[in-house]
Design an enzyme around this catalytic site. Structure first.
Site, PDB file in Angstrom:
ATOM      1  CB  SER A 119      16.803  19.250  76.984  1.00  0.00           C
ATOM      2  OG  SER A 119      16.581  19.800  78.262  1.00  0.00           O
ATOM      3  CG  ASP A 173      17.707  13.971  82.726  1.00  0.00           C
ATOM      4  OD1 ASP A 173      18.031  14.987  83.364  1.00  0.00           O
ATOM      5  OD2 ASP A 173      17.348  13.997  81.544  1.00  0.00           O
ATOM      6  CG  HIS A 204      19.627  16.658  80.723  1.00  0.00           C
ATOM      7  ND1 HIS A 204      18.351  16.202  80.469  1.00  0.00           N
ATOM      8  CD2 HIS A 204      19.709  17.886  80.140  1.00  0.00           C
ATOM      9  CE1 HIS A 204      17.690  17.113  79.793  1.00  0.00           C
ATOM     10  NE2 HIS A 204      18.494  18.138  79.568  1.00  0.00           N
TER      11      HIS A 204
END
Length: 225
Positions: A119, A173, A204
């Protein structure tokens, strides 16, 4: 803040160290979030890879009402074209480059170092690795995007133009749309980078089967397997 003052978790191998993975966590997490994955990578017991999981500095994050949390940069907006605070990105790049230099000082050559991140941490790993002035072993970019949204970073490193880049993304996601990862992938492909892409049936997050894939990639990059 200097890299020396960054708290970090270091997972040492049983054998003498021959390589290193510097793995950056996502927004609001810490190095503790990913340190437990090392045994799940399927690496041989006699591997010599040191894993370094630094903790991001604490700072206010705009999209979270200015709440102070561990963050590699401020996220100003959910709009990918205006999401990343580039001043913060550049500051974290310097922290990452200093972390690499620490490993070099400890006897690990840059060509035996992988930059990895998930991320927000993946954004920094991708950005920093593409611009690092000496060749790295690889760049692992998980569920992330380019901070410049639809352009490659400026001042790309010729030394890392042939470095292996591995991108993973979740097909469900909702935090970082898979389309953002695909934009980065297309830009890297068009620029001639050695970039591989794989998506997973997940949100995610990270899956056990994905960690095995990452471990296999690390074996090739760092263990010559």
């Amino acid at each position: 803040m200097s890299a020396q003052s960054l708290e970090k978790i270091t997972v040492e191998p049983k054998n003498s160290v021959t390589a290193c993975v510097i793995w950056l966590h996502g927004l609001g997490d810490s190095g503790e979030g990913f340190a437990p994955v090392v045994p799940m990578l399927g690496l041989p017991e006699n591997h010599g890879i040191r894993f370094v999981f630094p903790h991001a500095p604490e700072q206010p994050v705009t999209i979270n009402q200015g709440y102070v949390m561990r963050s590699w940069y401020d996220i100003k907006s959910m709009d990918l074209h205006n999401r990343a605070d580039m001043e913060g990105v550049l500051a974290s790049e310097q922290l990452v480059h200093q972390l690499i230099k620490e490993q070099v000082a400890a006897g690990i050559a840059e060509q035996n170092i992988v930059l990895a991140g998930f991320s927000q941490g993946g954004v920094i790993s991708l950005f920093s690795g593409l611009r690092y002035p000496k060749k790295l072993a690889g760049i692992l970019a998980l569920s992330c995007y380019l901070p410049n949204a639809d352009t490659l970073p400026e001042n790309l490193s010729a030394e890392n133009s042939s470095t292996s880049v591995l991108q993973h993304h979740g097909e469900q996601d909702e935090v970082v749309p898979i389309s953002a990862g695909k934009v980065a992938n297309q830009l890297l492909q068009q620029a001639g980078y050695s970039v591989a892409w794989k998506s997973y049936h997940m949100p995610h997050s990270v899956l056990p089967e994905q960690l095995i894939d990452i471990g296999n990639w690390l074996k090739i990059r760092l263990l010559n397997d």
